[in-house]
Design an enzyme around this catalytic site. Sequence first.
Site, PDB file in Angstrom:
ATOM      1  N   ARG A   1      22.376  13.377-119.401  1.00 16.35           N
ATOM      2  CA  ARG A   1      21.137  14.128-119.603  1.00 16.35           C
ATOM      3  C   ARG A   1      20.089  13.802-118.528  1.00 16.35           C
ATOM      4  O   ARG A   1      19.401  14.677-118.022  1.00 16.35           O
ATOM      5  CB  ARG A   1      20.601  13.781-120.988  1.00 16.35           C
ATOM      6  CG  ARG A   1      19.461  14.634-121.381  1.00 16.35           C
ATOM      7  CD  ARG A   1      18.966  14.381-122.784  1.00 16.35           C
ATOM      8  NE  ARG A   1      17.755  15.152-122.962  1.00 16.35           N
ATOM      9  CZ  ARG A   1      17.743  16.463-123.111  1.00 16.35           C
ATOM     10  NH1 ARG A   1      18.858  17.140-123.128  1.00 16.35           N
ATOM     11  NH2 ARG A   1      16.601  17.111-123.233  1.00 16.35           N
TER      12      ARG A   1
ATOM     13  N   ASN B   1      17.228  19.210-112.082  1.00 15.67           N
ATOM     14  CA  ASN B   1      16.321  20.336-112.299  1.00 15.67           C
ATOM     15  C   ASN B   1      14.896  20.001-111.871  1.00 15.67           C
ATOM     16  O   ASN B   1      14.181  20.873-111.380  1.00 15.67           O
ATOM     17  CB  ASN B   1      16.405  20.816-113.745  1.00 15.67           C
ATOM     18  CG  ASN B   1      17.627  21.686-113.934  1.00 15.67           C
ATOM     19  OD1 ASN B   1      17.732  22.748-113.328  1.00 15.67           O
ATOM     20  ND2 ASN B   1      18.582  21.220-114.713  1.00 15.67           N
TER      21      ASN B   1
ATOM     22  N   HIS C   1      12.419  25.052-126.398  1.00 13.23           N
ATOM     23  CA  HIS C   1      13.593  25.937-126.424  1.00 13.23           C
ATOM     24  C   HIS C   1      14.829  25.048-126.493  1.00 13.23           C
ATOM     25  O   HIS C   1      15.389  24.650-125.475  1.00 13.23           O
ATOM     26  CB  HIS C   1      13.650  26.841-125.199  1.00 13.23           C
ATOM     27  CG  HIS C   1      15.002  27.505-125.065  1.00 13.23           C
ATOM     28  ND1 HIS C   1      15.454  28.428-125.975  1.00 13.23           N
ATOM     29  CD2 HIS C   1      16.008  27.345-124.187  1.00 13.23           C
ATOM     30  CE1 HIS C   1      16.679  28.807-125.647  1.00 13.23           C
ATOM     31  NE2 HIS C   1      17.049  28.159-124.565  1.00 13.23           N
TER      32      HIS C   1
ATOM     33  N   ASP D   1      14.500  32.744-128.883  1.00 10.49           N
ATOM     34  CA  ASP D   1      14.484  32.093-130.195  1.00 10.49           C
ATOM     35  C   ASP D   1      13.723  32.958-131.201  1.00 10.49           C
ATOM     36  O   ASP D   1      14.137  33.131-132.349  1.00 10.49           O
ATOM     37  CB  ASP D   1      13.828  30.710-130.083  1.00 10.49           C
ATOM     38  CG  ASP D   1      14.458  29.894-128.968  1.00 10.49           C
ATOM     39  OD1 ASP D   1      15.473  29.233-129.215  1.00 10.49           O
ATOM     40  OD2 ASP D   1      13.958  29.954-127.824  1.00 10.49           O
TER      41      ASP D   1
HETATM   42  P1  NAX Z   1      24.491  31.445-114.025  1.00  8.18           P
HETATM   43  O1  NAX Z   1      25.116  30.156-113.685  1.00  8.18           O
HETATM   44  O2  NAX Z   1      25.315  32.640-114.276  1.00  8.18           O
HETATM   45  O3  NAX Z   1      23.448  31.840-112.874  1.00  8.18           O
HETATM   46  C1  NAX Z   1      22.530  30.951-112.350  1.00  8.18           C
HETATM   47  C2  NAX Z   1      22.305  31.316-110.896  1.00  8.18           C
HETATM   48  O4  NAX Z   1      21.225  30.536-110.424  1.00  8.18           O
HETATM   49  C3  NAX Z   1      23.525  31.036-110.016  1.00  8.18           C
HETATM   50  O5  NAX Z   1      23.854  32.218-109.300  1.00  8.18           O
HETATM   51  C4  NAX Z   1      23.032  29.925-109.091  1.00  8.18           C
HETATM   52  O6  NAX Z   1      23.566  30.027-107.779  1.00  8.18           O
HETATM   53  C5  NAX Z   1      21.525  30.168-109.094  1.00  8.18           C
HETATM   54  N1  NAX Z   1      20.731  28.992-108.741  1.00  8.18           N
HETATM   55  C6  NAX Z   1      20.944  27.702-109.050  1.00  8.18           C
HETATM   56  N2  NAX Z   1      20.003  26.912-108.503  1.00  8.18           N
HETATM   57  C7  NAX Z   1      19.153  27.732-107.855  1.00  8.18           C
HETATM   58  C8  NAX Z   1      17.995  27.507-107.073  1.00  8.18           C
HETATM   59  N3  NAX Z   1      17.528  26.269-106.864  1.00  8.18           N
HETATM   60  N4  NAX Z   1      17.370  28.574-106.542  1.00  8.18           N
HETATM   61  C9  NAX Z   1      17.849  29.824-106.732  1.00  8.18           C
HETATM   62  N5  NAX Z   1      18.962  30.097-107.435  1.00  8.18           N
HETATM   63  C10 NAX Z   1      19.604  29.054-108.007  1.00  8.18           C
HETATM   64  O7  NAX Z   1      23.539  31.126-115.276  1.00  8.18           O
HETATM   65  P2  NAX Z   1      22.852  32.149-116.291  1.00  8.18           P
HETATM   66  O8  NAX Z   1      23.765  32.402-117.408  1.00  8.18           O
HETATM   67  O9  NAX Z   1      22.306  33.296-115.523  1.00  8.18           O
HETATM   68  O10 NAX Z   1      21.675  31.239-116.876  1.00  8.18           O
HETATM   69  C11 NAX Z   1      20.605  30.820-116.064  1.00  8.18           C
HETATM   70  C12 NAX Z   1      19.761  29.770-116.781  1.00  8.18           C
HETATM   71  O11 NAX Z   1      19.189  30.297-117.966  1.00  8.18           O
HETATM   72  C13 NAX Z   1      20.543  28.538-117.214  1.00  8.18           C
HETATM   73  O12 NAX Z   1      19.793  27.388-116.877  1.00  8.18           O
HETATM   74  C14 NAX Z   1      20.622  28.679-118.716  1.00  8.18           C
HETATM   75  O13 NAX Z   1      20.767  27.443-119.353  1.00  8.18           O
HETATM   76  C15 NAX Z   1      19.302  29.330-118.998  1.00  8.18           C
HETATM   77  N6  NAX Z   1      19.138  30.010-120.301  1.00  8.18           N
HETATM   78  C16 NAX Z   1      17.928  29.942-120.894  1.00  8.18           C
HETATM   79  C17 NAX Z   1      17.649  30.595-122.074  1.00  8.18           C
HETATM   80  C18 NAX Z   1      16.282  30.529-122.706  1.00  8.18           C
HETATM   81  O14 NAX Z   1      16.134  31.071-123.795  1.00  8.18           O
HETATM   82  N7  NAX Z   1      15.266  29.902-122.125  1.00  8.18           N
HETATM   83  C19 NAX Z   1      18.694  31.352-122.790  1.00  8.18           C
HETATM   84  C20 NAX Z   1      19.828  31.743-121.915  1.00  8.18           C
HETATM   85  C21 NAX Z   1      20.243  30.742-120.880  1.00  8.18           C
HETATM   86  O15 NAX Z   1      21.117  29.816-121.484  1.00  8.18           O
END
Ligand code: NAX
Length: 327
Positions: free
Chosen positions: A100, A107, A189, A161
Amino acid sequence: SKKPVRVAVTGAAGQIGYALLFRIASGEMLGKDQPVILQLLEIPDEKAQNALKGVIMELEDCAFPLLVGIEAHSDPMTAFKDTDYALLVGARPRGPGMERADLLAANAQIFTVQGKALNAVASRNVKVLVVGNPANTNAYIAMKSAPDLPAKNFTAMLRLDHNRAASQIASKTGKAVAGIEKLAVWGNHSPTMYADYRFATIDGQSVKTLINDEAWNRDVFLPTVGKRGAAIIAARGLSSAASAANAAIDHMRDWALGTNGKWVTMGIPSDGSYGIPKDVMFGYPVTCEGGEYKIVQGLEIDAFSQECINKTLKELTDEQDGVKHLL
Ligand code: NAX
């Protein structure tokens, strides 16, 4: 016709990006009369940049009348230039064997850089929504990394949520989800969020009275909403994407265009309301008007609710303490 606004989206080639960009470009986020320029950010990695090119080709092929510009970026300093809205979706997912603390640190690195870039080049009125997890703490880090921007411009996504809770209530009461008002989700969240329907009405009737089952609230409703993300991964083999994108659209649309008095949930920097320490990025019930959100005040917090709020607050302050040395 209106002057175009700039909308930056990070993680634009990811799954949420794929469900999000087409809806922004079609006017579902900022209105059917608001032209937009998309400023899309992905990591410099060749595969990600190629995938982004493919998404841009598809956006072009939609010939959206409101989409007046599309840019691909690999550097937040150019991606966020003059941006009016920033949807920070890209984040570092938890890899195999990752602790974690490693996840928080990876991040923290991303959101420090992006916060600084927003601070340097974004519009001074930029509205920022952090979706990438851990969303509240990432939003907190970005906010702290952008001291020249108003803290209130930084928000985290609790709307998924909120929408999940609304849908569970509609199905439990056998009524349409559109009839729900005054629902609140407090806190992080994460599974510790506290979805609170004590004040909610559906078609004008009290939800609490209609359901009248404290055990269902505690043993079914809260765990179902809290673990909904995991249930979707178990069923689909992939995390929620379309519903997350939909929640991001709802969050930004309501913030920008207003809620007409309706309560929605946003993760926002606390102003001390309800005893939450200042600046903690906390889910609150809010109403929006004129591009500003306002916390719903004066709600009674009973013993059970206080216990739930304390638990989610503790998780958030622990996360924030875990990244303090990195800020
Ligand atoms: P994906 O892994 O499909 O897409 C993430 C994209 O972000 C990838 O294409 C990656 O290359 C890009 N990326 C990574 N680091 C980056 C950076 N420093 N600058 C620019 N681009 C970067 O994930 P996805 O399913 O689209 O989810 C994205 C995020 O949303 C995850 O962290 C996930 O945990 C989060 N979520 C948040 C939710 C919420 O309610 N707040 C719900 C849905 C989701 O789980």
